[in-house]
Write an enzyme that holds these catalytic residues in place. Structure first.
Site, PDB file in Angstrom:
ATOM      1  CE  LYS A 213     -21.913  -6.840  -5.555  1.00  0.00           C
ATOM      2  NZ  LYS A 213     -21.376  -6.225  -4.343  1.00  0.00           N
ATOM      3  CD  GLU A 219     -19.011  -1.802 -19.570  1.00  0.00           C
ATOM      4  OE1 GLU A 219     -19.978  -2.293 -18.926  1.00  0.00           O
ATOM      5  OE2 GLU A 219     -18.608  -0.621 -19.405  1.00  0.00           O
ATOM      6  N   GLY A 270     -17.588  -5.172  -5.361  1.00  0.00           N
ATOM      7  CA  GLY A 270     -16.810  -5.624  -6.519  1.00  0.00           C
ATOM      8  C   GLY A 270     -15.322  -5.398  -6.347  1.00  0.00           C
ATOM      9  NE  ARG A 271     -15.024   0.526  -3.869  1.00  0.00           N
ATOM     10  CZ  ARG A 271     -16.316   0.726  -4.039  1.00  0.00           C
ATOM     11  NH1 ARG A 271     -16.923   0.227  -5.105  1.00  0.00           N
ATOM     12  NH2 ARG A 271     -17.040   1.396  -3.161  1.00  0.00           N
ATOM     13  CD  GLU A 357     -16.104   1.500  -8.299  1.00  0.00           C
ATOM     14  OE1 GLU A 357     -16.356   1.666  -9.496  1.00  0.00           O
ATOM     15  OE2 GLU A 357     -16.013   0.370  -7.792  1.00  0.00           O
ATOM     16  CG  HIS A 388      13.909   5.382 -17.495  1.00  0.00           C
ATOM     17  ND1 HIS A 388      15.144   5.906 -17.818  1.00  0.00           N
ATOM     18  CD2 HIS A 388      14.131   4.428 -16.552  1.00  0.00           C
ATOM     19  CE1 HIS A 388      16.074   5.269 -17.125  1.00  0.00           C
ATOM     20  NE2 HIS A 388      15.485   4.365 -16.344  1.00  0.00           N
ATOM     21  CE  LYS A 503     -21.972   1.112 -14.362  1.00  0.00           C
ATOM     22  NZ  LYS A 503     -22.223   0.163 -13.275  1.00  0.00           N
TER      23      LYS A 503
HETATM   24  O1  F6P Z   1     -19.427  -7.464 -11.152  1.00  0.00           O
HETATM   25  P1  F6P Z   1     -20.339  -6.517 -11.836  1.00  0.00           P
HETATM   26  O2  F6P Z   1     -21.688  -6.460 -11.197  1.00  0.00           O
HETATM   27  O3  F6P Z   1     -20.447  -6.839 -13.312  1.00  0.00           O
HETATM   28  O4  F6P Z   1     -19.767  -5.045 -11.695  1.00  0.00           O
HETATM   29  C1  F6P Z   1     -18.542  -4.693 -12.246  1.00  0.00           C
HETATM   30  C2  F6P Z   1     -18.044  -3.371 -11.736  1.00  0.00           C
HETATM   31  O5  F6P Z   1     -18.922  -2.325 -12.057  1.00  0.00           O
HETATM   32  C3  F6P Z   1     -18.965  -1.360 -11.024  1.00  0.00           C
HETATM   33  O6  F6P Z   1     -20.211  -1.437 -10.432  1.00  0.00           O
HETATM   34  C4  F6P Z   1     -18.700   0.023 -11.517  1.00  0.00           C
HETATM   35  O7  F6P Z   1     -19.393   0.314 -12.658  1.00  0.00           O
HETATM   36  C5  F6P Z   1     -17.870  -1.774 -10.063  1.00  0.00           C
HETATM   37  O8  F6P Z   1     -18.072  -1.335  -8.779  1.00  0.00           O
HETATM   38  C6  F6P Z   1     -17.869  -3.251 -10.239  1.00  0.00           C
HETATM   39  O9  F6P Z   1     -16.686  -3.790  -9.769  1.00  0.00           O
END
Ligand code: F6P
Length: 527
Positions: A213, A219, A270-271, A357, A388, A503
């Site tokens: 987003k 990452e 995002g979530r 979150e 288990h 971060k």
């Molecule tokens: O879609 P993006 O902006 O890469 O963010 C990924 C994720 O990182 C976060 O901001 C948390 O670090 C989440 O809320 C989000 O889903």
């Protein structure tokens, strides 16, 4: 307009607190009355699901106190304001519009002349058209061959929900002849993640969806570069293998390096974004756009139920309020989500992000400290595997952990075997029924090591089969539950400042701009 107040200022909360340990579930579930309770304490959800709370520590008195709390906290008024476009996300000064991605629940929400429902539908159509062209061989690799695999590159909400939903529907799609393409996911910045996925796919026939987003997540950008490097080394042109899902204002949106870009916006967190293009692109490619549309319909039908002011006909609000009673009155620290369905193996991981979150906060929506506990720790695994593993602690450990079971009468593939007079599906369902009673009622034994105290509350969502529609309803149920709980706790459930500090410090480590303990840890890790 609804009034936002802290939970401990509400008169109905005082009343609820006076009902601590009010119900003995072992007694409530015993005898003929217990059977009647199981039949009665159930409310319909969308897509044929039912929320059964017979093994929760509630009775008519507690339920009536919860209904008063729902009224006093103005939960439905707040939900109405949310889906009609109020700035509910105060921390980021944003509206919260994920419900609009499934259906127009209230009034049109227009921003800068753009109707947001129309915008989300247009992006869904863009994803659907792209998927249909890939399936028809109109969009191919440079050799003119069909793509066979789609790989999503994203993390957090850009990974967990879509991955959980893909896994949930993979077998269903195969059994129903709608399976189109294998999907894989790269999320972790651990190079072993990307390397292993890339080694397992046929690069020349793979499409990669970069999903972010913000378009700035370390990452995801690192993994995108990782994949581009692999494609280039294989003599392939990355821009012919990649598309982006991002917001129109993100750096990714400006790039020419993609086959196409499909958009979401800042009003869907995002979530909560699996129902936007974040989940829509990959699910439409994997199973076809019609399957994704069925999922959205299931979610929309559940949202409709969540608008009901009658607590007993609103399973999402009821689940939320029972959770408040367990957390703030009974004092339970955690909640386990236990699907008796292998297809839901990643669903608890998705709910971990969605819930923790959203409601893992100690200041209210006005940035003032609250003096009551908020979101519980969420964890879970599918049954019967969990039995288990960690069920020992759930049955006999020192903490009481409320449980949320999910079970289906039918398997997805329908391939089964009868051994010792029962099928595997019957064995699965027998176990979940047994666990509910074992947790609630326990078993006395003179040997304390074998004694089960019981009194461990659970609910179960029961459906016929895990389908796109019932999965959509399930997803919306938990999202709405989390939203209602955030309203009760007077939190802003839609920002996530708590993820920022780590971060920032990681960037300092990578820039070698550290001292003290952080420098020593960095040295120990050879950075
Ligand atoms: O879609 P993006 O902006 O890469 O963010 C990924 C994720 O990182 C976060 O901001 C948390 O670090 C989440 O809320 C989000 O889903």
């Amino acid at each position: 307009m609804a009034t936002w107040k802290n939970l401990d200022t509400l008169a109905s909360f005082d009343k609820l607190c006076s009902l601590k340990n009010h119900v003995d579930i072992a007694a409530a579930l015993s005898g003929e009355e217990g059977g009647k309770r199981v039949a009665d304490y159930s409310t319909p959800m969308a897509a044929g699901l039912n929320y059964n709370y017979a093994a929760k520590e509630v009775d008519e008195t507690v339920l009536s106190a919860l209904a008063q709390l729902a009224d006093e906290a103005q939960l439905i008024d707040k939900f109405e304001e949310l889906y009609n476009g109020a700035v509910i996300n105060t921390g980021e000064n944003r509206m919260v519009l994920h419900h609009l991605a499934r259906r127009q629940l209230g009034n049109p929400v227009v921003v800068d002349g753009v109707d947001k429902r129309e915008f989300y539908v247009a992006q869904q159509k863009k994803a659907a058209d792209f998927a249909n062209k890939v399936h028809a061989g109109e969009i191919t690799n440079e050799a003119g061959e069909k793509f066979t695999t789609v790989v999503q590159i994203g993390i957090g909400g850009s990974d967990l929900g879509p991955r959980a939903l893909y896994i949930a529907l993979e077998n269903w799609a195969k059994a129903n002849n709608t399976f189109k393409m294998e999907a894989r996911f790269i999320s972790n910045v651990d190079p072993d993640d990307a390397a292993a996925v890339l080694a397992s796919v046929d690069l020349a026939h793979s499409l990669f969806i970069v999903v972010s987003k913000s378009g700035t997540t370390l990452e995801t950008l690192t993994n995108e570069a990782f994949v581009k490097d692999a494609l280039t080394k294989a003599g392939l042109n990355p821009s012919k293998h990649m598309l982006a899902v991002t917001s129109e204002t993100s750096p990714l949106a400006k790039s020419e390096d993609y086959l196409t870009a499909i958009f979401m916006d800042d009003y869907i967190g995002g979530r909560y974004s699996s129902v936007s293009a974040v989940g829509g692109a990959i699910l439409s490619l994997a199973f076809g756009p019609e399957v994704f549309a069925q999922l959205l319909d299931g979610a929309a039908a559940e949202d409709q139920l969540a608008t009901n002011r009658d607590l007993m006909k609103n399973p999402d609000m009821l689940d939320a309020l029972i959770g408040i009673y367990e957390r703030n009155v009974q004092g339970y620290p955690s909640t386990a989500v236990l699907p008796y369905s292998q297809a839901l193996s990643r669903f608890p991981a998705h709910l971990q992000q969605c819930d923790m979150e959203s409601n893992g906060k100690t200041v209210n929506r006005f940035s003032e400290p609250v003096s009551y506990v908020t979101g519980p720790v969420i964890f879970g695994e599918p049954g019967t595997n969990g039995q288990h593993s960690f069920y020992q602690l759930l049955h006999q450990g020192s903490d009481i952990i409320p449980l949320q079971f999910i079970g289906f009468k039918k398997s997805q593939l329908g391939v089964d075997v009868d051994i010792e007079n029962s099928t595997s599906q019957q064995k699965l369902c027998a176990n979940v029924a047994a666990q509910i009673i074992a947790f609630a009622c326990g078993k006395e034994d003179e040997n304390l090591n074998k004694n089960f105290k019981g009194k461990r509350p659970s609910s179960i969502i029961i459906g016929d089969e895990l389908t796109p529609a019932s999965l959509g309803a399930l997803l919306a149920h938990f999202e709405n539950k989390i939203m209602f709980q955030g309203f009760v706790w007077n939190l802003n459930s839609f920002d996530q400042e708590g993820v920022q500090l780590g971060k920032v410090l990681a960037k300092r480590v990578l820039a070698h701009n550290t001292d003290g303990a952080l420098k020593v840890f960095s040295d120990l890790l050879n950075i």
